[in-house]
Design an enzyme around this catalytic site. Structure first.
Site, PDB file in Angstrom:
ATOM      1  N   THR A 282       0.826  -1.081   0.010  1.00 44.43           N
ATOM      2  CA  THR A 282      -0.156  -0.086   0.013  1.00 44.43           C
ATOM      3  C   THR A 282       0.945   1.188  -0.201  1.00 44.43           C
ATOM      4  O   THR A 282       0.698   2.398  -0.580  1.00 44.43           O
ATOM      5  CB  THR A 282      -0.995  -0.110   1.105  1.00 44.43           C
ATOM      6  OG1 THR A 282      -1.669  -1.100   1.074  1.00 44.43           O
ATOM      7  CG2 THR A 282      -1.505   1.186   1.234  1.00 44.43           C
ATOM      8  N   CYS A 283       1.963   1.258   0.748  1.00 41.41           N
ATOM      9  CA  CYS A 283       2.816   2.245   0.832  1.00 41.41           C
ATOM     10  C   CYS A 283       3.352   2.850  -0.519  1.00 41.41           C
ATOM     11  O   CYS A 283       3.598   3.841  -0.979  1.00 41.41           O
ATOM     12  CB  CYS A 283       3.897   2.209   1.632  1.00 41.41           C
ATOM     13  SG  CYS A 283       3.304   1.501   3.578  1.00 41.41           S
TER      14      CYS A 283
END
Length: 159
Positions: free
Chosen positions: A47-48
């Site tokens: 996600t980052c």
């Protein structure tokens, strides 16, 4: 946990300078003007890398137009990992990649998390802080497994 109206705790972070790893005080980094710190559990994590950092890269000019003087990406990683992640992601000088290598700032903020079940040790939670002249104006803390309130899109709407 850090709250609105409180001063940002003074902890050493590390950024990659022209001469190599450079220690910098969190307070010095955010002492003047409007800063946004967005924190991720880890560089290169799904996600980052796919959403969180790219959103700030894509909207850096919008943050500047709203008066933000500096965007700071924070993670409990070492400075070399943060530099490599920034380079691979196409970060330029509009975003400061700040390593909180030992999690000292995350802990001082009360925003650390235990990710040892995933083999990642202690990390920071996913969050964003809006800081004016060293004082926290807003705290946006994600619920576990969420990615919404610390996103670039969400913050742009609230500045």
């Amino acid at each position: 946990m850090i709250e609105r109206g409180q001063a940002l705790p003074d902890r050493q972070l590390t950024i990659m300078g022209r001469e190599g790893p450079t220690p910098v005080s969190s307070v010095e980094l955010c002492r003047e003007g409007l800063s946004v710190i967005f924190a991720v559990p880890g560089a290169f994590t799904p996600t980052c890398s796919a959403q969180h950092l790219p959103g700030f890269i894509d909207r850096a000019d919008e943050f500047a137009a709203k008066g933000v003087d500096r965007l700071i990406c924070l993670a409990v990683n070492d400075v070399f990992v943060m530099q490599a992640w920034g380079r691979q992601s196409g970060v330029d000088d509009r975003i400061t990649m700040a390593a909180d290598g030992n999690g000292d700032l995350a802990r001082a903020l009360g925003l650390e998390m235990d990710a040892s079940a995933f083999g990642m040790g202690t990390r920071c939670q996913r969050f964003a802080l809006v800081i004016r002249d060293g004082i926290v104006e807003d705290v946006f803390l994600e619920s576990p497994g969420e990615f919404r309130v610390s996103s670039a899109e969400y913050l742009i709407e609230r500045l």
